[in-house]
Design an enzyme around this catalytic site. Structure first.
Site, mmCIF file in Angstrom:
data_model
loop_
_atom_site.group_PDB
_atom_site.id
_atom_site.type_symbol
_atom_site.label_atom_id
_atom_site.label_comp_id
_atom_site.label_asym_id
_atom_site.label_seq_id
_atom_site.Cartn_x
_atom_site.Cartn_y
_atom_site.Cartn_z
ATOM 1 N N HIS A 193 -0.600 14.540 -0.803
ATOM 2 C CA HIS A 193 0.619 14.945 -1.504
ATOM 3 C C HIS A 193 0.280 15.604 -2.844
ATOM 4 O O HIS A 193 0.791 16.688 -3.159
ATOM 5 C CB HIS A 193 1.487 13.697 -1.721
ATOM 6 C CG HIS A 193 2.734 13.916 -2.512
ATOM 7 N ND1 HIS A 193 3.977 14.050 -1.939
ATOM 8 C CD2 HIS A 193 2.960 14.030 -3.851
ATOM 9 C CE1 HIS A 193 4.898 14.225 -2.882
ATOM 10 N NE2 HIS A 193 4.300 14.213 -4.055
ATOM 11 N N GLU A 194 -0.591 14.965 -3.612
ATOM 12 C CA GLU A 194 -0.908 15.524 -4.933
ATOM 13 C C GLU A 194 -1.677 16.834 -4.813
ATOM 14 O O GLU A 194 -1.491 17.754 -5.616
ATOM 15 C CB GLU A 194 -1.694 14.511 -5.771
ATOM 16 C CG GLU A 194 -0.960 13.206 -6.051
ATOM 17 C CD GLU A 194 0.418 13.372 -6.687
ATOM 18 O OE1 GLU A 194 0.675 14.412 -7.316
ATOM 19 O OE2 GLU A 194 1.260 12.466 -6.531
ATOM 20 N N HIS A 197 0.691 19.605 -4.482
ATOM 21 C CA HIS A 197 1.133 20.136 -5.786
ATOM 22 C C HIS A 197 0.046 21.019 -6.407
ATOM 23 O O HIS A 197 0.345 22.077 -6.977
ATOM 24 C CB HIS A 197 1.432 18.992 -6.754
ATOM 25 C CG HIS A 197 2.653 18.184 -6.414
ATOM 26 N ND1 HIS A 197 3.858 18.762 -6.099
ATOM 27 C CD2 HIS A 197 2.849 16.837 -6.364
ATOM 28 C CE1 HIS A 197 4.752 17.791 -5.871
ATOM 29 N NE2 HIS A 197 4.164 16.636 -6.012
#
Lengths: 281, 110
Positions: A193-194, A197
């Site tokens: 997920h990170e 980003h």
């Protein structure tokens, strides 16, 4: 290594894009504000004008630099956990030809009790990153520590690299790596997920329902709020919210996919902001 | 001595976003932060008796942002918070305590 389409843009066009990246914001930009929106829109516009179309990275292998901060007792990450995290990343992004590798000999483990309990924007974060980071143009800096504010992780966006190169990377709660014990968030999806980003992806629930610009990806279902479990549904109108998407907030077991549109956007971001990842030796 | 009307005692704690009651209602359900344990980011707020209010969120890359403000109670069930978020919201909401949950409906003002 990265492979590219032929017909690369002129050096003048590339130079101009780099200048815009280099002269990015010099201060923190905590939300997708107007500037961020303009920058990412520019990427899509540039694609339409063939700059990206002709130069877009179609496949990429990103080199991960693992940096583990410990207090001497907690925070230690085993080789098996690193390998499983890389496998999780490759399972997640690999079908879209974005792959990850790391060199076990380059792993850093640093004992520092103050840095270990870092908060976002804290002196501990700044000091640790300045001291320990690898060249962000060549590596994805993947820090693990014990995070303040009950956070599982945070990231920097690619368009922030120009203004804050030392701060670039992802910071992950150490126990969310596969087998780390932070159930139901210990299967490696927080790292995925990170990194989403870090590759320029927004949350699928960004800014809620239309007519907002949402996550700027056409094939993700907009939804009005985060989903926290597999059975949740916060879809705008009919349909289902994307509980399986890595850029939602569900538990690790729910998260299984990125859409094609998200992969296209990530590759655009690599092309514009992180293309030097593939020029290192 | 000034006297103020006060909301129920049970409101003075840290609340964390739980879910929407329904898509149509616009009602958001908050529960005591402690009930969630480890979780992905949730909007939280702390309502203190001394009229301080702290709103905590995360940004688009999961980084925490915090806003301090003050609250004012308007009977029977409105809380008006004098902070401005980046989206120019004045936080103003109607609330209802339901068991251990706090149901809020935001009143958006520009």
């Amino acid at each position: 290594m990265a492979s590219k389409d032929s017909d690369a843009p002129s050096s003048r066009e590339v130079k101009e894009m780099r200048r815009k990246v280099r002269e990015g914001p010099k201060c923190g930009t905590p939300v997708p504000n107007k500037w961020m929106r303009q920058v990412t829109k520019k990427a899509r516009d540039a694609q339409d004008k063939t700059l990206l179309k002709n130069n877009r990275i179609v496949s990429a292998t990103i080199k991960v630099k693992f940096i583990h901060i410990t207090d001497g007792t907690d925070g230690k990450i085993t080789q098996d956990m690193r390998q499983k995290q890389i496998k999780e990343l490759n399972d997640s992004f690999g079908s879209h030809n974005i792959k990850f590798s790391y060199n076990e000999e380059q792993v850093v483990e640093k004992k520092n009790a103050n840095w270990f309990n870092m908060g976002y924007g804290s002196a501990a974060e700044r000091q640790a990153k300045r001291k320990l980071h690898a060249d962000p143009k060549k590596y994805l800096n993947f820090y693990t520590a014990n995070l303040e504010d009950d956070l599982l992780g945070w990231a920097t966006f690619p368009w922030e690299l120009g203004g804050h190169p030392d701060m670039d990377g992802v910071v992950i709660l150490y126990s969310t790596l596969p087998g780390g014990g932070a159930a139901p968030y210990d299967e490696g999806a927080t790292g995925t997920h990170e990194i989403g980003h870090w590759l320029g992806l927004y949350h699928t629930f960004q800014d809620g329902c239309p007519p907002s610009e949402g996550d700027e990806v056409a094939d993700t279902q907009p939804h009005r709020a985060p989903d926290y479990d597999c059975d949740s549904n916060t879809a705008c109108g009919s349909g289902s919210s994307p509980v399986e998407n890595f850029m939602n907030y569900t538990e690790d077991a729910c998260m299984t996919k990125f859409t094609k549109g998200q992969a296209v956007r990530a590759k655009e971001m690599i092309t514009i902001y992180r293309n030097q990842l593939f020029r290192s030796k | 001595m000034n006297t103020y009307s006060l909301p129920p005692n049970a409101i003075f704690k840290e609340w964390a976003y739980s879910n929407l009651e329904s898509p149509e209602s616009g009602i958001e359900i908050y529960k005591p932060r402690a009930e969630f344990g480890l979780t992905r980011p949730r909007e939280t707020f702390i309502i203190k008796r001394n009229r301080e209010f702290t709103l905590s969120k995360t940004d688009a890359a999961d980084r925490p942002v915090r806003f301090e403000g003050n609250w004012r109670f308007k009977e029977p069930n409105k809380l008006i918070v004098s902070i401005k978020t980046p989206k120019k919201e004045s936080l103003k909401f109607q609330f209802q305590l339901a068991g251990n949950a706090l149901k809020i409906k935001r009143i958006l003002t520009n």
